[in-house]
Design an enzyme around this catalytic site. Sequence first.
Site, PDB file in Angstrom:
ATOM      1  N   ASN A   1       0.055  -3.100   3.641  1.00 14.27           N
ATOM      2  CA  ASN A   1      -1.237  -2.530   4.028  1.00 14.27           C
ATOM      3  C   ASN A   1      -2.324  -3.453   3.478  1.00 14.27           C
ATOM      4  O   ASN A   1      -2.563  -3.481   2.277  1.00 14.27           O
ATOM      5  CB  ASN A   1      -1.351  -1.116   3.437  1.00 14.27           C
ATOM      6  CG  ASN A   1      -2.724  -0.507   3.638  1.00 14.27           C
ATOM      7  OD1 ASN A   1      -3.548  -1.045   4.384  1.00 14.27           O
ATOM      8  ND2 ASN A   1      -2.975   0.611   2.981  1.00 14.27           N
TER       9      ASN A   1
ATOM     10  N   LYS B   1      -5.396  -3.232   3.830  1.00 10.67           N
ATOM     11  CA  LYS B   1      -6.651  -2.514   3.511  1.00 10.67           C
ATOM     12  C   LYS B   1      -7.850  -3.296   4.072  1.00 10.67           C
ATOM     13  O   LYS B   1      -7.736  -3.872   5.139  1.00 10.67           O
ATOM     14  CB  LYS B   1      -6.748  -2.272   1.997  1.00 10.67           C
ATOM     15  CG  LYS B   1      -5.484  -1.595   1.456  1.00 10.67           C
ATOM     16  CD  LYS B   1      -5.608  -1.104   0.049  1.00 10.67           C
ATOM     17  CE  LYS B   1      -4.309  -0.421  -0.369  1.00 10.67           C
ATOM     18  NZ  LYS B   1      -4.374   0.204  -1.686  1.00 10.67           N
TER      19      LYS B   1
ATOM     20  N   HIS C   1      -4.164   7.943   4.339  1.00 11.51           N
ATOM     21  CA  HIS C   1      -4.130   7.177   3.086  1.00 11.51           C
ATOM     22  C   HIS C   1      -5.126   7.788   2.105  1.00 11.51           C
ATOM     23  O   HIS C   1      -6.207   8.245   2.505  1.00 11.51           O
ATOM     24  CB  HIS C   1      -4.472   5.712   3.357  1.00 11.51           C
ATOM     25  CG  HIS C   1      -4.147   4.825   2.187  1.00 11.51           C
ATOM     26  ND1 HIS C   1      -4.949   4.771   1.069  1.00 11.51           N
ATOM     27  CD2 HIS C   1      -3.100   4.002   1.949  1.00 11.51           C
ATOM     28  CE1 HIS C   1      -4.399   3.940   0.197  1.00 11.51           C
ATOM     29  NE2 HIS C   1      -3.279   3.460   0.704  1.00 11.51           N
TER      30      HIS C   1
ATOM     31  N   GLU D   1      -7.143   6.523   0.154  1.00 11.95           N
ATOM     32  CA  GLU D   1      -8.476   5.897   0.160  1.00 11.95           C
ATOM     33  C   GLU D   1      -9.327   6.450   1.299  1.00 11.95           C
ATOM     34  O   GLU D   1     -10.552   6.551   1.188  1.00 11.95           O
ATOM     35  CB  GLU D   1      -8.329   4.373   0.238  1.00 11.95           C
ATOM     36  CG  GLU D   1      -7.809   3.822  -1.084  1.00 11.95           C
ATOM     37  CD  GLU D   1      -7.068   2.506  -0.990  1.00 11.95           C
ATOM     38  OE1 GLU D   1      -7.067   1.877   0.089  1.00 11.95           O
ATOM     39  OE2 GLU D   1      -6.472   2.108  -2.005  1.00 11.95           O
TER      40      GLU D   1
ATOM     41  N   GLU E   1       2.464   8.064  -2.209  1.00 11.61           N
ATOM     42  CA  GLU E   1       1.650   7.125  -2.981  1.00 11.61           C
ATOM     43  C   GLU E   1       0.852   7.894  -4.028  1.00 11.61           C
ATOM     44  O   GLU E   1      -0.236   8.425  -3.722  1.00 11.61           O
ATOM     45  CB  GLU E   1       0.675   6.384  -2.055  1.00 11.61           C
ATOM     46  CG  GLU E   1       1.352   5.555  -0.987  1.00 11.61           C
ATOM     47  CD  GLU E   1       0.443   4.425  -0.493  1.00 11.61           C
ATOM     48  OE1 GLU E   1       0.876   3.280  -0.589  1.00 11.61           O
ATOM     49  OE2 GLU E   1      -0.680   4.703  -0.063  1.00 11.61           O
TER      50      GLU E   1
ATOM     51  N   GLY F   1      -3.169   0.266  -6.822  1.00 10.83           N
ATOM     52  CA  GLY F   1      -4.071  -0.799  -7.233  1.00 10.83           C
ATOM     53  C   GLY F   1      -4.347  -0.840  -8.722  1.00 10.83           C
ATOM     54  O   GLY F   1      -5.269  -1.511  -9.164  1.00 10.83           O
TER      55      GLY F   1
ATOM     56  N   SER G   1       1.302  -0.033  -6.560  1.00  9.99           N
ATOM     57  CA  SER G   1       1.569  -1.147  -7.484  1.00  9.99           C
ATOM     58  C   SER G   1       2.984  -1.711  -7.367  1.00  9.99           C
ATOM     59  O   SER G   1       3.585  -2.121  -8.362  1.00  9.99           O
ATOM     60  CB  SER G   1       1.270  -0.728  -8.936  1.00  9.99           C
ATOM     61  OG  SER G   1      -0.116  -0.447  -9.084  1.00  9.99           O
TER      62      SER G   1
END
Length: 254
Positions: free
Chosen positions: A10, A12, A93, A95, A169, A175, A214
């Site tokens: 991904n 992003k 997701h 985010e 996730e 991250g 990660s």
Amino acid sequence: MAQRPTIVGNWKMNGSRAMLVEARAIDRVAARYKDVAVSLAPPFPLIALLRDEVSAIGVGGQDCHAAAKGPHTGDVSAALLADIGADFVIVGHSERRRDHGETDAGVLAKAQAALTAGLGVIVCVGETLDQRDAGQATAVVEAQIEGSLPQGEAACEAAALGRLAVAYEPVWAIGTGRVAEVGDVVAMHAAIRARLDARFGDAAARITVLYGGSVTGDNAAALLSAPGVGGALVGGASLTAEAFGPIIAAASAG
Ligand code: 13P
């Protein structure tokens, strides 16, 4: 036959046309590991360009709108993603849930639109650190599974065809370099699997459950060999072939 492990990158909001060089290099790595299903989800403007550059990997979007078309400035429909050569789309997701206030119901609508457009779908779920510390991780993820996965006959058919995947996730692992403990990943994947079995019956066996957060070449082997982990959804380490290649290699039996 066992399903191939799935490794999805991904990108992003990263990338540029210059990064198509990396996509080509990742494609060459993927061609060497045919027992691994590899794909990349770049930003929208790169999807069609990347599609033309690769042959061994799948290509997907990072989001789609729930409507097939219409007055939704800045959004992209699942039908257009399919039209420009995308194979799948990531929805829900964390985010997007965070930055755009996406709810389970909204994610479900997007997932359903994607299936209608003929795309594969990866539905993301995962708890925050506060939720984990409060002992609510499993309940939160189970509620997300209930609320954001498509349902009904069409969803079961899509699942049976291997077009539906879930990515677990944990938000605090994304991250941050702080990867989840393998034991916690195994426990959460088992809880997710139980929900999928209850909801999709026999077709649930074809639903891959990915881990994301990660993942790197250093920890991929331990995570990918854990029971119930069908692959990985990789952010930062998918941006270069140098970082992504070892994760693909770790997923391969050969
Ligand atoms: P990182 O691999 O950068 O932690 O991102 C994970 C992720 O959010 C993939 O969708």
